[in-house]
Design a protein around this motif. Structure first.
Motif, PDB file in Angstrom:
ATOM      1  N   VAL A  11      38.642 -26.891  23.540  1.00 45.74           N
ATOM      2  CA  VAL A  11      38.565 -28.000  24.486  1.00 45.74           C
ATOM      3  C   VAL A  11      38.428 -27.395  25.877  1.00 45.74           C
ATOM      4  N   VAL A  12      37.345 -27.733  26.551  1.00 46.83           N
ATOM      5  CA  VAL A  12      37.105 -27.218  27.905  1.00 46.83           C
ATOM      6  C   VAL A  12      37.596 -28.251  28.910  1.00 46.83           C
ATOM      7  N   GLY A  13      38.621 -27.892  29.676  1.00 48.34           N
ATOM      8  CA  GLY A  13      39.198 -28.817  30.657  1.00 48.34           C
ATOM      9  C   GLY A  13      40.504 -29.385  30.136  1.00 48.34           C
ATOM     10  N   ALA A  14      41.585 -29.169  30.903  1.00 52.47           N
ATOM     11  CA  ALA A  14      42.908 -29.643  30.472  1.00 52.47           C
ATOM     12  C   ALA A  14      43.403 -30.778  31.360  1.00 52.47           C
ATOM     13  N   ARG A  27      48.233 -31.983  16.798  1.00 58.11           N
ATOM     14  CA  ARG A  27      49.146 -32.756  15.940  1.00 58.11           C
ATOM     15  C   ARG A  27      48.557 -32.956  14.549  1.00 58.11           C
ATOM     16  N   ALA A  28      47.215 -32.957  14.467  1.00 62.89           N
ATOM     17  CA  ALA A  28      46.557 -33.107  13.163  1.00 62.89           C
ATOM     18  C   ALA A  28      46.447 -31.760  12.451  1.00 62.89           C
ATOM     19  N   GLY A  29      47.046 -30.725  13.031  1.00 65.31           N
ATOM     20  CA  GLY A  29      47.104 -29.421  12.347  1.00 65.31           C
ATOM     21  C   GLY A  29      45.949 -28.499  12.657  1.00 65.31           C
ATOM     22  N   ARG A  30      45.119 -28.865  13.637  1.00 63.31           N
ATOM     23  CA  ARG A  30      43.961 -28.022  13.963  1.00 63.31           C
ATOM     24  C   ARG A  30      44.364 -26.861  14.870  1.00 63.31           C
ATOM     25  N   ASP A  31      43.613 -25.780  14.740  1.00 62.04           N
ATOM     26  CA  ASP A  31      43.803 -24.606  15.603  1.00 62.04           C
ATOM     27  C   ASP A  31      42.972 -24.843  16.866  1.00 62.04           C
ATOM     28  N   CYS A 124      52.557 -29.314  21.175  1.00 65.10           N
ATOM     29  CA  CYS A 124      52.031 -29.747  19.870  1.00 65.10           C
ATOM     30  C   CYS A 124      51.348 -28.608  19.114  1.00 65.10           C
ATOM     31  N   GLY A 125      51.150 -27.474  19.797  1.00 65.37           N
ATOM     32  CA  GLY A 125      50.584 -26.311  19.103  1.00 65.37           C
ATOM     33  C   GLY A 125      49.263 -25.814  19.653  1.00 65.37           C
ATOM     34  N   ALA A 126      48.702 -26.509  20.674  1.00 62.96           N
ATOM     35  CA  ALA A 126      47.441 -26.014  21.251  1.00 62.96           C
ATOM     36  C   ALA A 126      47.719 -24.725  22.017  1.00 62.96           C
ATOM     37  N   CYS A 127      46.749 -23.830  21.974  1.00 60.57           N
ATOM     38  CA  CYS A 127      46.877 -22.564  22.707  1.00 60.57           C
ATOM     39  C   CYS A 127      46.177 -22.751  24.054  1.00 60.57           C
ATOM     40  N   PHE A 128      46.919 -22.629  25.169  1.00 63.90           N
ATOM     41  CA  PHE A 128      46.313 -22.810  26.490  1.00 63.90           C
ATOM     42  C   PHE A 128      45.979 -21.474  27.110  1.00 63.90           C
ATOM     43  N   ARG A 129      44.778 -21.385  27.673  1.00 67.86           N
ATOM     44  CA  ARG A 129      44.385 -20.193  28.425  1.00 67.86           C
ATOM     45  C   ARG A 129      43.776 -20.619  29.752  1.00 67.86           C
ATOM     46  N   GLN A 130      44.203 -19.965  30.836  1.00 64.04           N
ATOM     47  CA  GLN A 130      43.551 -20.210  32.117  1.00 64.04           C
ATOM     48  C   GLN A 130      42.288 -19.364  32.165  1.00 64.04           C
ATOM     49  N   ALA A 131      41.144 -20.036  32.157  1.00 60.15           N
ATOM     50  CA  ALA A 131      39.870 -19.317  32.129  1.00 60.15           C
ATOM     51  C   ALA A 131      38.785 -20.231  32.685  1.00 60.15           C
ATOM     52  N   GLU A 132      37.845 -19.643  33.386  1.00 61.89           N
ATOM     53  CA  GLU A 132      36.707 -20.398  33.940  1.00 61.89           C
ATOM     54  C   GLU A 132      35.568 -20.338  32.925  1.00 61.89           C
TER      55      GLU A 132
END
Ligand SMILES: Cc1cc2nc3c(=O)[nH]c(=O)nc-3n(C[C@H](O)[C@H](O)[C@H](O)COP(=O)(O)OP(=O)(O)OC[C@H]3O[C@@H](n4cnc5c(N)ncnc54)[C@H](O)[C@@H]3O)c2cc1C
Length: 289
Positions: A11-14, A27-31, A124-132
């Protein structure tokens, strides 16, 4: 060689769009890999009003406790109605309904709202990265990931699904559908937003002002706390160009005659939309809303 890593969804953009999508997918179990050029919390120019419908979606994602906690900390300010003032001075009052589970609408500064949703996505399990994100990775005419700048180096993230939630200046849109990034002046807008303290407000009511100079745009005064308001105005780019007015001056002309406020109060921080855009017509550098 740029490094490469794989996920099921990128997902691009938080912002609210991306973080909500990331939370739902996690939440649906996706990586899920959630990317944003900024770390959170961060400001975003906005009126900060969050509708009941949006609150219900957030609650469906399991955010009820966080929303009530933010309300109790004074970060989210409860709304119970609106006032709409017409160019001739007539005022329409409307009450806001609560939702079936007693949900309410709020003024929630994006500094708080966006960080709350982004943190929920991570919880919920999403991996966040600060990146352009620099561009989508294209293979055989399909999007296969994204290329980013992160910590000063280039990195490639791969995923069969990429969600472009990177706002109105979307790099994903610009690469995949350049024609969609072009807009005529009458489909674009400029806006100015500021926070102001010490103002007498209609508690828990958002106010919209329609008047000749800004039509078909509007000015707003949204209470963010007791005697603290998010104020601003937004207008169509073609009208803005025609009037040749300075947005900051227009805002200064607008608010003192609408609400009593100590004379030494100055709006702060005064921020333009699009970010960094000029407040005068000579150097517009503008985007659509
Ligand atoms: C002046 C103004 C007032 C508004 N008032 C209201 C209001 O009161 N209520 C309301 O509901 N809506 C309001 N809106 C609309 C609201 O702000 C948007 O609908 C909302 O922000 C859209 O959310 P989003 O998540 O799609 O995009 P955004 O909130 O714009 O988030 C996009 C995210 O993508 C990130 N990003 C962008 N490019 C990249 C990149 N290349 N790489 C990595 N990350 C990137 C950004 O840092 C940002 O965090 C207003 C808008 C404006 C301009």
């Amino acid at each position: 060689m740029p490094s490469v890593s794989e996920h099921e969804v990128i997902v691009v953009g938080a912002g609210p769009g991306g973080a909500t999508a990331a939370a739902a997918l996690a939440r649906a179990g996706r990586d899920v890999l959630l990317l944003d050029r900024h770390s959170f919390p961060r400001d975003k120019i906005c009126g900060d009003a969050v509708s009941l419908g949006a609150v219900r979606i957030l609650n469906d994602l399991g955010m009820n406790d966080q929303i009530l906690a933010a309300r109790d900390r004074g970060e989210f300010y409860r709304l119970d109605g609106m006032r709409l003032v017409s160019p001739s001075g007539h005022t329409l009052h409307a009450d806001f309904h609560r939702g079936p589970n007693d949900e309410e609408s709020y003024v929630a500064p994006r500094l708080f709202l966006d960080a709350t949703i982004q943190q929920h996505a991570v919880d919920c399990g999403a991996c966040f990265r600060q990146a352009e994100v620099k561009e989508p990775l294209l293979e055989d005419g399909r999007v296969a990931g994204v290329v980013v700048r992160q910590n000063g180096s280039t990195h490639t993230y791969r995923a069969p699904v990429v969600i472009g939630a990177d706002g109105v200046t979307s790099v994903i849109t610009r690469h995949l559908r350049p024609e969609a990034a072009q807009h005529r002046d009458e489909h674009r807008a400029v806006a100015l937003r500021a926070y102001i303290e010490g103002m007498e407000l209609f508690p828990h009511k958002v106010e919209f002002f329609l008047y000749d100079e800004v039509l078909p745009g509007y000015a707003w005064i949204f209470p963010a706390r007791d005697k603290v308001a998010n104020i601003g105005l937004g207008m169509r780019l073609d009208v803005f160009r025609r009037h040749k007015r300075n947005l900051k001056q227009m805002l200064h002309d607008f608010w003192p005659c609408r609400h009593p406020c100590p004379a030494d109060q100055r709006p702060h921080p005064c921020a333009t939309w699009p970010p960094g855009g000029s407040t005068s017509v000579r150097k517009p550098g503008l985007q659509h809303l």
